[in-house]
Design an enzyme around this catalytic site. Structure first.
Site, PDB file in Angstrom:
ATOM      1  N   TYR A   1       0.841  -1.204   0.000  1.00 36.11           N
ATOM      2  CA  TYR A   1       0.000   0.000   0.000  1.00 36.11           C
ATOM      3  C   TYR A   1       0.876   1.254   0.000  1.00 36.11           C
ATOM      4  O   TYR A   1       0.637   2.196  -0.772  1.00 36.11           O
ATOM      5  CB  TYR A   1      -0.922   0.002   1.222  1.00 36.11           C
ATOM      6  CG  TYR A   1      -1.721   1.281   1.331  1.00 36.11           C
ATOM      7  CD1 TYR A   1      -2.868   1.471   0.550  1.00 36.11           C
ATOM      8  CD2 TYR A   1      -1.317   2.314   2.173  1.00 36.11           C
ATOM      9  CE1 TYR A   1      -3.586   2.661   0.617  1.00 36.11           C
ATOM     10  CE2 TYR A   1      -2.036   3.498   2.244  1.00 36.11           C
ATOM     11  CZ  TYR A   1      -3.164   3.668   1.467  1.00 36.11           C
ATOM     12  OH  TYR A   1      -3.860   4.847   1.525  1.00 36.11           O
TER      13      TYR A   1
ATOM     14  N   ARG B   1       1.889   8.575  12.524  1.00 36.44           N
ATOM     15  CA  ARG B   1       1.502   9.836  13.159  1.00 36.44           C
ATOM     16  C   ARG B   1      -0.005  10.071  13.114  1.00 36.44           C
ATOM     17  O   ARG B   1      -0.598  10.595  14.067  1.00 36.44           O
ATOM     18  CB  ARG B   1       2.229  10.988  12.464  1.00 36.44           C
ATOM     19  CG  ARG B   1       1.934  12.365  13.014  1.00 36.44           C
ATOM     20  CD  ARG B   1       2.350  13.436  12.025  1.00 36.44           C
ATOM     21  NE  ARG B   1       1.568  13.333  10.789  1.00 36.44           N
ATOM     22  CZ  ARG B   1       1.903  13.920   9.644  1.00 36.44           C
ATOM     23  NH1 ARG B   1       3.004  14.642   9.554  1.00 36.44           N
ATOM     24  NH2 ARG B   1       1.124  13.791   8.578  1.00 36.44           N
TER      25      ARG B   1
ATOM     26  N   ARG C   1     -10.654   4.949   8.837  1.00 37.23           N
ATOM     27  CA  ARG C   1      -9.601   4.423   7.962  1.00 37.23           C
ATOM     28  C   ARG C   1      -8.531   3.790   8.853  1.00 37.23           C
ATOM     29  O   ARG C   1      -8.116   4.395   9.855  1.00 37.23           O
ATOM     30  CB  ARG C   1      -8.990   5.536   7.101  1.00 37.23           C
ATOM     31  CG  ARG C   1      -9.983   6.142   6.120  1.00 37.23           C
ATOM     32  CD  ARG C   1      -9.550   7.532   5.669  1.00 37.23           C
ATOM     33  NE  ARG C   1      -8.335   7.513   4.877  1.00 37.23           N
ATOM     34  CZ  ARG C   1      -8.313   7.374   3.553  1.00 37.23           C
ATOM     35  NH1 ARG C   1      -9.452   7.234   2.863  1.00 37.23           N
ATOM     36  NH2 ARG C   1      -7.187   7.378   2.888  1.00 37.23           N
TER      37      ARG C   1
ATOM     38  N   PHE D   1      15.634  19.048  -2.150  1.00 31.93           N
ATOM     39  CA  PHE D   1      14.264  18.561  -2.349  1.00 31.93           C
ATOM     40  C   PHE D   1      14.087  17.152  -1.786  1.00 31.93           C
ATOM     41  O   PHE D   1      13.064  16.836  -1.167  1.00 31.93           O
ATOM     42  CB  PHE D   1      13.925  18.579  -3.833  1.00 31.93           C
ATOM     43  CG  PHE D   1      12.606  17.952  -4.181  1.00 31.93           C
ATOM     44  CD1 PHE D   1      11.432  18.665  -4.058  1.00 31.93           C
ATOM     45  CD2 PHE D   1      12.539  16.638  -4.621  1.00 31.93           C
ATOM     46  CE1 PHE D   1      10.200  18.083  -4.367  1.00 31.93           C
ATOM     47  CE2 PHE D   1      11.328  16.044  -4.934  1.00 31.93           C
ATOM     48  CZ  PHE D   1      10.150  16.776  -4.804  1.00 31.93           C
TER      49      PHE D   1
END
Length: 453
Positions: free
Chosen positions: A176, A223, A233, A293
């Site tokens: 997932y 978290r 969920r 980045f």
């Protein structure tokens, strides 16, 4: 006000925030006056959907910045469809599986979503307009990732068991996370290599970019436990939480707090095991703005992981790192060495709070040790005894005669000046230098001099 007080209570973070606000300038400042209206709108959509990611995307060099921005906004549109529980599967599944085709469908928009980021779908024609102007290789990569990600999301949405109980096994958990984040890491790697900004060998070891994505996503899942629970969920894998409770919802109960903390520890250990791959990936980035980045989200993730570790507040509310901490991390994560130091710093904090009574104690110790070991393999800690030995073995430098004479002259001058000054002070206080001189020249002892005095 609370954020301001947090900064006041943490002066180093306040200083970092002020420095960033006043003096920070991007290496490649964006010039909206040279952009089309659709491009401007795409950047507005980026900032609307993610303030944190927009900060790092805006730091990229222009070509990569535009490609990554379009890539992110497209995936945000896809994610909005997947998250919207008001869209029936009869509509959602075909839309997810064909979303990549919409990228080439001029003027396509979608107005049926009730999600908070639905504005992206409602103005998707602006996004596809700019997508069509990207280099063909960038378009190909973005479309491929969008297709695979959409199909992966559709598979999960069609899985009745997943919809009822959430993620079951750790393997399902990894899969997932791959579809929602790991595959994004692959897309970013391919874009970076195509743009000449990263080592092509990164593509030869896909586990590296997969770990980059999984580490970020697992942090978010750990978290956001309470927030996801309220939305019905469940992303913590049953294979893990099932060891500590009969139901994943049980951890919110006060009497189940300790079990919830032990479950958190196993999830943290699972996430920590991706870190060596993440660090190795960062060593393959060649361009500074792209390194920033990639590195900034990773240091934010390790800081978040340290925050949630052994933290019961995760079970009953939402926790996040302070804004000042975020700014400080952004300013520090500008090189391989400083980024590795950040990882070591937060890993050591996790290690210091690890408790022997935790069933995951050894696993966490091993994970922290492997991170330290990897950092040491790249930046070995200097051996002080070796440094001293090297200094002692170093041949003496030849003496510069002019410098030596200068030193002697200065020493003699200071000596004469000091002697003269002391003698002058002694004379003013009545010292009889004439008797001392007479005694020395006549060879008399100290008793004769004392008698005359």
């Amino acid at each position: 006000m609370s954020k301001f007080l947090e900064l006041i209570l943490h002066p180093s973070e306040l200083r970092a925030a002020v420095q960033w606000k006043i003096w920070h300038e991007p290496m490649y400042p964006r010039d909206p006056s040279k952009e089309s209206d659709s491009m401007k709108r795409c950047f507005e959509l980026l900032q609307h959907t993610s303030r944190s990611f927009s900060v790092v995307i805006l730091e990229l060099e222009p070509e990569m910045r535009n490609a990554v921005m379009i890539f992110y906004v497209i995936l945000r549109g896809l994610d909005t469809i997947e998250d919207d529980m008001t869209i029936p599967n009869s509509v959602k599944l075909p839309l997810l599986r064909s979303f990549h085709e919409k990228l080439f469908e001029k003027g396509w928009t979608y107005h049926e979503s009730k999600e908070k980021d639905s504005i992206v779908l409602e103005e998707f024609d602006k996004v596809t307009e700019e997508f069509s102007l990207l280099k063909p290789i960038y378009q190909e990569i973005i479309a491929d990732i969008t297709k695979r990600m959409g199909n992966g999301m559709a598979d999960y949405c069609a899985d009745d068991e997943f919809n009822k109980i959430g993620v079951d096994t750790i393997k399902d958990y990894d899969l997932y996370c791959y579809y929602v984040a790991g595959i994004v890491g692959e897309g970013m790697t391919r874009l970076s290599v195509a743009g000449g900004k990263a080592d092509p060998r990164l593509l030869d070891n896909p586990q590296l970019h997969i770990s980059m994505g999984l580490f970020l996503q697992k942090n978010n899942i750990i978290r956001d436990y309470h927030e996801d629970l309220l939305d019905n969920r469940r992303f913590w894998p049953k294979e893990i939480w099932g060891k500590y409770a009969d139901s994943m919802d049980d951890f919110v109960k006060p009497e189940m707090e300790q079990a919830g903390i032990f479950c958190l520890s196993e999830l943290v250990a699972n996430a920590l095991e991706h870190v060596p791959d993440c660090l190795q990936y960062l060593t393959g980035i060649k361009e500074q703005t792209l390194f920033n980045f990639c590195a900034i989200p990773q240091v934010m993730a390790i800081a978040t992981l340290e925050l949630v570790f052994q933290n019961p507040k995760v079970l009953t509310g939402h926790v996040k790192i302070r804004k000042g901490t975020s700014v400080s991390l952004i300013m520090r994560a500008t090189s391989i060495r400083s980024t590795f130091e950040i990882f070591q710093e937060y890993t050591h904090r996790i290690h210091s709070r690890n408790k022997p009574n935790d069933p995951n104690y050894m696993r966490i110790e091993i994970a922290c040790g492997k991170i330290d070991q990897f950092v040491e393999s790249v930046f070995p800690t200097p051996d002080e005894s070796a440094i001293e030995a090297k200094k002692s073995d170093k041949p003496d430098e030849p003496i510069n005669k002019k410098e030596l004479l200068s030193i002697i002259a200065v020493f003699v001058s200071v000596l004469l000046f000091t002697t003269g000054l002391m003698c002058g002070i002694a004379y003013l206080f009545g010292a009889r230098f004439d008797l001392a001189f007479k005694s020395l020249t006549s060879g008399l002892g100290s008793n004769s001099v004392r008698d005359e005095l």
